[in-house]
Design a protein around this motif. Sequence first.
Motif, PDB file in Angstrom:
ATOM      1  N   UNK A  43       0.821  -1.211   0.000  1.00  0.00           N
ATOM      2  CA  UNK A  43       0.000   0.000   0.000  1.00  0.00           C
ATOM      3  C   UNK A  43       0.854   1.260   0.000  1.00  0.00           C
ATOM      4  N   UNK A  44       0.242   2.334  -0.511  1.00  0.00           N
ATOM      5  CA  UNK A  44       0.830   3.675  -0.485  1.00  0.00           C
ATOM      6  C   UNK A  44      -0.004   4.534   0.453  1.00  0.00           C
ATOM      7  N   UNK A  45       0.650   5.218   1.376  1.00  0.00           N
ATOM      8  CA  UNK A  45      -0.036   6.159   2.270  1.00  0.00           C
ATOM      9  C   UNK A  45       0.253   7.570   1.801  1.00  0.00           C
ATOM     10  N   UNK A  46      -0.807   8.347   1.580  1.00  0.00           N
ATOM     11  CA  UNK A  46      -0.644   9.748   1.199  1.00  0.00           C
ATOM     12  C   UNK A  46      -0.956  10.611   2.420  1.00  0.00           C
ATOM     13  N   UNK A  47       0.092  11.197   2.996  1.00  0.00           N
ATOM     14  CA  UNK A  47       0.070  12.075   4.165  1.00  0.00           C
ATOM     15  C   UNK A  47      -0.063  11.313   5.484  1.00  0.00           C
ATOM     16  N   UNK A  48       0.563  11.901   6.494  1.00  0.00           N
ATOM     17  CA  UNK A  48       0.490  11.393   7.863  1.00  0.00           C
ATOM     18  C   UNK A  48       0.354  12.573   8.794  1.00  0.00           C
ATOM     19  N   UNK A  53       7.408   2.886  11.956  1.00  0.00           N
ATOM     20  CA  UNK A  53       6.559   1.742  12.326  1.00  0.00           C
ATOM     21  C   UNK A  53       6.287   0.799  11.164  1.00  0.00           C
ATOM     22  N   UNK A  54       6.309   1.324   9.940  1.00  0.00           N
ATOM     23  CA  UNK A  54       5.974   0.499   8.764  1.00  0.00           C
ATOM     24  C   UNK A  54       7.197   0.015   8.002  1.00  0.00           C
ATOM     25  N   UNK A  55       8.299   0.760   8.098  1.00  0.00           N
ATOM     26  CA  UNK A  55       9.473   0.458   7.285  1.00  0.00           C
ATOM     27  C   UNK A  55       9.338   0.958   5.863  1.00  0.00           C
ATOM     28  N   UNK A  56       8.345   1.809   5.592  1.00  0.00           N
ATOM     29  CA  UNK A  56       8.090   2.308   4.242  1.00  0.00           C
ATOM     30  C   UNK A  56       9.141   3.330   3.809  1.00  0.00           C
ATOM     31  N   UNK A  57       9.304   3.478   2.494  1.00  0.00           N
ATOM     32  CA  UNK A  57      10.131   4.537   1.927  1.00  0.00           C
ATOM     33  C   UNK A  57       9.274   5.790   1.791  1.00  0.00           C
ATOM     34  N   UNK A  58       9.895   6.954   1.996  1.00  0.00           N
ATOM     35  CA  UNK A  58       9.184   8.220   1.924  1.00  0.00           C
ATOM     36  C   UNK A  58       9.681   9.005   0.719  1.00  0.00           C
ATOM     37  N   UNK A  59       8.734   9.395  -0.153  1.00  0.00           N
ATOM     38  CA  UNK A  59       9.051  10.163  -1.351  1.00  0.00           C
ATOM     39  C   UNK A  59       8.438  11.557  -1.244  1.00  0.00           C
ATOM     40  N   UNK A  60       9.182  12.574  -1.702  1.00  0.00           N
ATOM     41  CA  UNK A  60       8.680  13.949  -1.658  1.00  0.00           C
ATOM     42  C   UNK A  60       9.390  14.774  -2.722  1.00  0.00           C
ATOM     43  N   UNK A  80      -7.794  -3.734   6.780  1.00  0.00           N
ATOM     44  CA  UNK A  80      -7.221  -5.020   6.381  1.00  0.00           C
ATOM     45  C   UNK A  80      -5.804  -4.980   5.883  1.00  0.00           C
ATOM     46  N   UNK A  81      -5.084  -3.871   6.137  1.00  0.00           N
ATOM     47  CA  UNK A  81      -3.701  -3.752   5.677  1.00  0.00           C
ATOM     48  C   UNK A  81      -2.762  -3.761   6.887  1.00  0.00           C
ATOM     49  N   UNK A  82      -1.939  -4.793   7.046  1.00  0.00           N
ATOM     50  CA  UNK A  82      -0.946  -4.781   8.127  1.00  0.00           C
ATOM     51  C   UNK A  82       0.037  -3.632   7.914  1.00  0.00           C
ATOM     52  N   UNK A  83       0.565  -3.086   8.992  1.00  0.00           N
ATOM     53  CA  UNK A  83       1.452  -1.931   8.861  1.00  0.00           C
ATOM     54  C   UNK A  83       2.665  -2.242   7.982  1.00  0.00           C
ATOM     55  N   UNK A  84       3.177  -3.473   8.056  1.00  0.00           N
ATOM     56  CA  UNK A  84       4.356  -3.788   7.250  1.00  0.00           C
ATOM     57  C   UNK A  84       4.051  -3.949   5.768  1.00  0.00           C
ATOM     58  N   UNK A  85       2.767  -3.808   5.394  1.00  0.00           N
ATOM     59  CA  UNK A  85       2.386  -3.822   3.970  1.00  0.00           C
ATOM     60  C   UNK A  85       2.329  -2.412   3.391  1.00  0.00           C
ATOM     61  N   UNK A  86       2.512  -1.399   4.237  1.00  0.00           N
ATOM     62  CA  UNK A  86       2.622  -0.028   3.730  1.00  0.00           C
ATOM     63  C   UNK A  86       4.054   0.142   3.232  1.00  0.00           C
ATOM     64  N   UNK A  87       4.227   0.190   1.930  1.00  0.00           N
ATOM     65  CA  UNK A  87       5.569   0.182   1.334  1.00  0.00           C
ATOM     66  C   UNK A  87       6.073   1.569   0.963  1.00  0.00           C
ATOM     67  N   UNK A 100      -1.635  12.101  15.920  1.00  0.00           N
ATOM     68  CA  UNK A 100      -2.673  11.331  15.225  1.00  0.00           C
ATOM     69  C   UNK A 100      -2.193   9.958  14.768  1.00  0.00           C
ATOM     70  N   UNK A 101      -0.919   9.649  14.986  1.00  0.00           N
ATOM     71  CA  UNK A 101      -0.347   8.435  14.413  1.00  0.00           C
ATOM     72  C   UNK A 101      -1.074   7.177  14.878  1.00  0.00           C
ATOM     73  N   UNK A 102      -1.366   7.068  16.171  1.00  0.00           N
ATOM     74  CA  UNK A 102      -2.027   5.863  16.678  1.00  0.00           C
ATOM     75  C   UNK A 102      -3.367   5.643  15.985  1.00  0.00           C
ATOM     76  N   UNK A 103      -4.138   6.718  15.789  1.00  0.00           N
ATOM     77  CA  UNK A 103      -5.449   6.610  15.140  1.00  0.00           C
ATOM     78  C   UNK A 103      -5.301   6.232  13.670  1.00  0.00           C
ATOM     79  N   UNK A 104      -4.316   6.804  12.994  1.00  0.00           N
ATOM     80  CA  UNK A 104      -4.108   6.497  11.579  1.00  0.00           C
ATOM     81  C   UNK A 104      -3.673   5.046  11.398  1.00  0.00           C
ATOM     82  N   UNK A 105      -2.742   4.608  12.233  1.00  0.00           N
ATOM     83  CA  UNK A 105      -2.273   3.229  12.117  1.00  0.00           C
ATOM     84  C   UNK A 105      -3.396   2.240  12.449  1.00  0.00           C
ATOM     85  N   UNK A 106      -4.224   2.591  13.405  1.00  0.00           N
ATOM     86  CA  UNK A 106      -5.374   1.743  13.716  1.00  0.00           C
ATOM     87  C   UNK A 106      -6.316   1.652  12.521  1.00  0.00           C
ATOM     88  N   UNK A 107      -6.547   2.781  11.851  1.00  0.00           N
ATOM     89  CA  UNK A 107      -7.417   2.787  10.669  1.00  0.00           C
ATOM     90  C   UNK A 107      -6.836   1.954   9.530  1.00  0.00           C
TER      91      UNK A 107
END
Length: 288
Positions: free
Chosen positions: A62-67, A112-119, A84-91, A72-79
């Motif tokens: 998955x791709x996350x747009x904005x954090x 928390x996810x290990x994702x790469x951040x692009x900007x 149905x997306x485990x945090x380690x699936x956010x790439x 708010x991190x706990x609420x976003x990660x819970x959402x």
Amino acid sequence: MAYRIWFRGWLALMALSAATSAPAADPPEWTTPTAPFRIADNLYYVGTKGLAAYLIVSRDGAILLDGPMDRNVAAIERNIRQVGVPLNRVRLIVSNHAHDDHVGGIARIKRDTGARFLASAADRWALEHGTSQSDTNYGVRRYPAVKVDGVVRDGQVVRLGDVALTAHLTPGHTPGCTSWSMVALDAGKLRRVLFPCSITVAGNRLIDNRGYPGIVADFRRTFAKLATMRADIVLPGHPEAADVIERGKRRSAGLADAFVDSRLLPRMVAEQRAAFETELAKAQRPER
């Protein structure tokens, strides 16, 4: 109509802030949790009531747009987990623009996810220093700095699995303000989706802005650029600007086209272009 109501409310907040020696308090909606919901087949809202975060799901993660905002991190990660997306699936994580209410939580979500951040290159300094570059009338708002793993160019397509997300540099609100577009399947129909970067002046100084001297020219180029773009679904960083939460309720109730509004983007651009010119004219008037 929802966009006009939101914009008037924002103007009132900025006026209150400018009239006092201290910045106005953040709206409580910014940190009010809300349940996630589906926007299109592979696209979800996972933000708070007043600050958006969007999750785009592909076959390879998955791709996350904005954090938005560290608190708010706990609420976003819970959402994210709730859809149905485990945090380690956010790439991948991408950003809209380098202001604390849209990127303040990215450093922790990235950890928390290990994702790469692009900007974008023009927002990189602000992101990696945790503060804005532009001179504003509301002072300095800091946030946890976040390392940028890759820089995106105008028109670059970011791919993950079967998802293609295109970057559109639309500076003004910040030097590296980036709008993103994609095509999403929505109830059997292909929809053009745009995640526009903010085009409000939002307290930026338009005259003698030492931190961002090219702000006026950038705003005008961005208005011209966005005026040529088309979108069926518009998903801004502040959900009330496009009635995103209410549209989500209507979609959950069975209205398949709840998010479709091809007139919204041109209306937003026209209204904000006029508001910008009004603010610029006011800033250019000599003080008496």
